[in-house]
Write an enzyme that holds these catalytic residues in place. Structure first.
Site, PDB file in Angstrom:
ATOM      1  N   LEU A  26       2.113  -6.045 -11.081  1.00  0.00           N
ATOM      2  CA  LEU A  26       2.501  -4.659 -10.806  1.00  0.00           C
ATOM      3  C   LEU A  26       1.304  -3.706 -10.770  1.00  0.00           C
ATOM      4  O   LEU A  26       0.334  -3.862 -11.510  1.00  0.00           O
ATOM      5  CB  LEU A  26       3.521  -4.189 -11.845  1.00  0.00           C
ATOM      6  CG  LEU A  26       4.796  -5.033 -11.909  1.00  0.00           C
ATOM      7  CD1 LEU A  26       5.731  -4.515 -13.005  1.00  0.00           C
ATOM      8  CD2 LEU A  26       5.530  -5.061 -10.566  1.00  0.00           C
ATOM      9  N   MET A  69       7.697  -8.623  -6.841  1.00  0.00           N
ATOM     10  CA  MET A  69       7.163  -9.975  -7.084  1.00  0.00           C
ATOM     11  C   MET A  69       6.117  -9.940  -8.193  1.00  0.00           C
ATOM     12  O   MET A  69       5.363 -10.906  -8.369  1.00  0.00           O
ATOM     13  CB  MET A  69       6.591 -10.556  -5.797  1.00  0.00           C
ATOM     14  CG  MET A  69       7.665 -10.724  -4.723  1.00  0.00           C
ATOM     15  SD  MET A  69       7.311 -11.994  -3.511  1.00  0.00           S
ATOM     16  CE  MET A  69       5.816 -11.360  -2.783  1.00  0.00           C
ATOM     17  N   GLY A  70       6.038  -8.836  -8.918  1.00  0.00           N
ATOM     18  CA  GLY A  70       5.132  -8.774 -10.069  1.00  0.00           C
ATOM     19  C   GLY A  70       3.698  -8.466  -9.692  1.00  0.00           C
ATOM     20  O   GLY A  70       3.419  -8.022  -8.575  1.00  0.00           O
ATOM     21  N   HIS A 111       4.171  -0.064  -7.273  1.00  0.00           N
ATOM     22  CA  HIS A 111       5.419  -0.405  -7.964  1.00  0.00           C
ATOM     23  C   HIS A 111       5.781   0.702  -8.965  1.00  0.00           C
ATOM     24  O   HIS A 111       6.948   1.030  -9.143  1.00  0.00           O
ATOM     25  CB  HIS A 111       5.266  -1.713  -8.737  1.00  0.00           C
ATOM     26  CG  HIS A 111       4.884  -2.897  -7.910  1.00  0.00           C
ATOM     27  ND1 HIS A 111       3.633  -3.478  -7.957  1.00  0.00           N
ATOM     28  CD2 HIS A 111       5.584  -3.625  -6.995  1.00  0.00           C
ATOM     29  CE1 HIS A 111       3.589  -4.509  -7.144  1.00  0.00           C
ATOM     30  NE2 HIS A 111       4.750  -4.632  -6.536  1.00  0.00           N
ATOM     31  N   GLN A 163      10.608  -4.478   5.811  1.00  0.00           N
ATOM     32  CA  GLN A 163      11.480  -5.003   4.750  1.00  0.00           C
ATOM     33  C   GLN A 163      12.548  -3.972   4.376  1.00  0.00           C
ATOM     34  O   GLN A 163      13.730  -4.304   4.250  1.00  0.00           O
ATOM     35  CB  GLN A 163      10.637  -5.356   3.532  1.00  0.00           C
ATOM     36  CG  GLN A 163      11.440  -5.664   2.288  1.00  0.00           C
ATOM     37  CD  GLN A 163      10.551  -6.165   1.163  1.00  0.00           C
ATOM     38  OE1 GLN A 163      10.178  -7.325   1.148  1.00  0.00           O
ATOM     39  NE2 GLN A 163      10.197  -5.293   0.238  1.00  0.00           N
ATOM     40  N   SER A 175      -0.450  -6.176  -4.422  1.00  0.00           N
ATOM     41  CA  SER A 175      -0.821  -7.222  -5.392  1.00  0.00           C
ATOM     42  C   SER A 175      -1.868  -8.144  -4.788  1.00  0.00           C
ATOM     43  O   SER A 175      -2.680  -8.724  -5.501  1.00  0.00           O
ATOM     44  CB  SER A 175       0.413  -8.036  -5.781  1.00  0.00           C
ATOM     45  OG  SER A 175       1.434  -7.178  -6.251  1.00  0.00           O
ATOM     46  N   ARG A 176      -1.836  -8.287  -3.471  1.00  0.00           N
ATOM     47  CA  ARG A 176      -2.784  -9.186  -2.814  1.00  0.00           C
ATOM     48  C   ARG A 176      -4.208  -8.628  -2.805  1.00  0.00           C
ATOM     49  O   ARG A 176      -5.159  -9.388  -2.593  1.00  0.00           O
ATOM     50  CB  ARG A 176      -2.340  -9.474  -1.381  1.00  0.00           C
ATOM     51  CG  ARG A 176      -1.142 -10.399  -1.295  1.00  0.00           C
ATOM     52  CD  ARG A 176      -0.913 -10.887   0.133  1.00  0.00           C
ATOM     53  NE  ARG A 176      -0.012 -12.012   0.181  1.00  0.00           N
ATOM     54  CZ  ARG A 176       1.308 -11.932   0.298  1.00  0.00           C
ATOM     55  NH1 ARG A 176       1.884 -10.743   0.370  1.00  0.00           N
ATOM     56  NH2 ARG A 176       2.048 -13.023   0.333  1.00  0.00           N
TER      57      ARG A 176
HETATM   58  P1  AMP Z   1       6.120  -6.649  -3.855  1.00  0.00           P
HETATM   59  O1  AMP Z   1       5.939  -6.897  -5.314  1.00  0.00           O
HETATM   60  O2  AMP Z   1       4.849  -6.622  -3.093  1.00  0.00           O
HETATM   61  O3  AMP Z   1       7.180  -7.512  -3.246  1.00  0.00           O
HETATM   62  O4  AMP Z   1       6.662  -5.162  -3.728  1.00  0.00           O
HETATM   63  C1  AMP Z   1       7.812  -4.742  -4.430  1.00  0.00           C
HETATM   64  C2  AMP Z   1       8.208  -3.371  -3.941  1.00  0.00           C
HETATM   65  O5  AMP Z   1       7.126  -2.467  -4.179  1.00  0.00           O
HETATM   66  C3  AMP Z   1       8.484  -3.346  -2.445  1.00  0.00           C
HETATM   67  O6  AMP Z   1       9.602  -2.493  -2.194  1.00  0.00           O
HETATM   68  C4  AMP Z   1       7.224  -2.763  -1.887  1.00  0.00           C
HETATM   69  O7  AMP Z   1       7.403  -2.086  -0.672  1.00  0.00           O
HETATM   70  C5  AMP Z   1       6.810  -1.804  -2.982  1.00  0.00           C
HETATM   71  N1  AMP Z   1       5.377  -1.525  -2.893  1.00  0.00           N
HETATM   72  C6  AMP Z   1       4.370  -2.432  -2.889  1.00  0.00           C
HETATM   73  N2  AMP Z   1       3.184  -1.813  -2.729  1.00  0.00           N
HETATM   74  C7  AMP Z   1       3.444  -0.478  -2.616  1.00  0.00           C
HETATM   75  C8  AMP Z   1       2.643   0.695  -2.418  1.00  0.00           C
HETATM   76  N3  AMP Z   1       1.323   0.629  -2.288  1.00  0.00           N
HETATM   77  N4  AMP Z   1       3.279   1.882  -2.348  1.00  0.00           N
HETATM   78  C9  AMP Z   1       4.620   1.973  -2.463  1.00  0.00           C
HETATM   79  N5  AMP Z   1       5.434   0.902  -2.657  1.00  0.00           N
HETATM   80  C10 AMP Z   1       4.861  -0.308  -2.728  1.00  0.00           C
END
Ligand code: AMP
Length: 280
Positions: free
Chosen positions: A35, A32-33, A39, A155, A188-189
């Site tokens: 990044l 969802m960006g 990511h 997820q 991202s949050r």
């Molecule tokens: P999101 O942009 O939050 O939807 O995340 C996109 C992908 O990145 C998803 O598969 C998440 O599980 C992965 N992701 C997000 N944060 C992390 C993190 N801290 N470590 C590993 N993978 C992550």
């Protein structure tokens, strides 16, 4: 390094199809960006394993149960493009919502069971939105492999089940959670946290780790859970939504550890909801 940007479904499909014709294996990293290094770990793994790497950047409205959360979700396309380019991404697919949903959709992917506990219980419709948009991305890019972070373990489990039950010809690969030095899982949050909330946030990881140690040390699951809840309860800025020990496949609560299990937490820090989990 510059990266190809596709904003249309036709463009994304064409880019991946060309790579496929050239004999390259296709890797997809759905995001969802906004990044960050979490990511980055997914992209780097895809880069190491695939001939062509596509990163999708789409804040998917149908997986948000709260309009304000959707509207406030951080967006940073220019920085994201640079981030992807620096990691050797071939193409970024960043559609507008109207491109993905030109009309109110009538077809959905629902993954029963594994979607229902934890975040599924607290965010109605969330995993239906996730599974549906990931199915669309799989149909658009047609990857050989797709990469998901264990940060969102439920997820990943939902997508694995969807791919298996619906025979998507894609291998789902999981990547370990990337954390800050104080244990906080990158998200991202996190950029929405105030200084005080950011300081308080690592209590979630400490509580997960404490529960894991207690259970590994032979303690009971419920006892470990209660101690972890007390620990988070001592942090006035954190409000727990759930803290559960679950079966790693089904994501349903367990009272005794008999197979692969995870400890999972969701909590609010002010107006920001954070989730995290670790394997037992
Ligand atoms: P999101 O942009 O939050 O939807 O995340 C996109 C992908 O990145 C998803 O598969 C998440 O599980 C992965 N992701 C997000 N944060 C992390 C993190 N801290 N470590 C590993 N993978 C992550």
């Amino acid at each position: 390094m510059s990266v190809e940007l596709a904003t249309t479904i036709v463009g994304a499909r064409r880019s991946a199809a060309e790579a496929r014709r050239a004999g390259r294996t296709i890797g997809l990293v759905p995001t969802m960006g906004a990044l960050h290094a979490g990511h980055g770990a997914l992209i780097e793994r895809a880069r190491a394993e695939c001939g062509y790497v596509a990163v999708s950047i789409f804040v998917n409205p149908t997986q948000f149960d709260r309009k304000d959360d959707y509207e406030r979700y951080p967006r940073a396309l220019d920085a994201d493009l640079q981030f992807c380019g620096e990691r050797g991404t071939d193409a970024v697919f960043a559609p507008e919502a109207a491109e993905m949903y030109p009309a109110a959709p009538k077809a959905f992917v629902e993954v029963a069971g594994v979607s229902e506990n934890l975040c599924g219980r607290h965010r109605p419709g969330h995993f239906r939105g996730v599974a549906t948009v990931v199915a669309k991305l799989f149909n658009i890019v047609q990857p050989n492999a797709a990469y998901f972070g264990e940060k969102d373990a439920q997820q990943a489990a939902v997508i694995e089940r969807m791919a298996r039950d619906l025979d998507f010809p894609v291998e789902i690969r999981r990547v370990a959670t990337v954390r800050e030095s104080d244990g906080l899982a990158l998200s991202s949050r996190n950029r929405r946290l105030s200084v005080e909330e950011r300081r308080a946030a690592p209590v979630l990881y400490r509580a997960l780790a404490a529960a894991r140690e207690a259970i590994r040390g032979g303690g009971g699951v419920e006892e470990a859970r209660r101690a972890a809840l007390r620990m988070i309860g001592e942090e006035p800025l954190a409000r727990v939504e759930y803290f559960e020990v679950v079966d790693a496949g089904e994501m349903t609560p367990v009272e005794e550890i008999k197979g692969p299990a995870r400890v999972a937490v969701a909590a609010w820090l002010g107006g920001t909801r954070l989730i995290d989990n670790i394997a037992l």
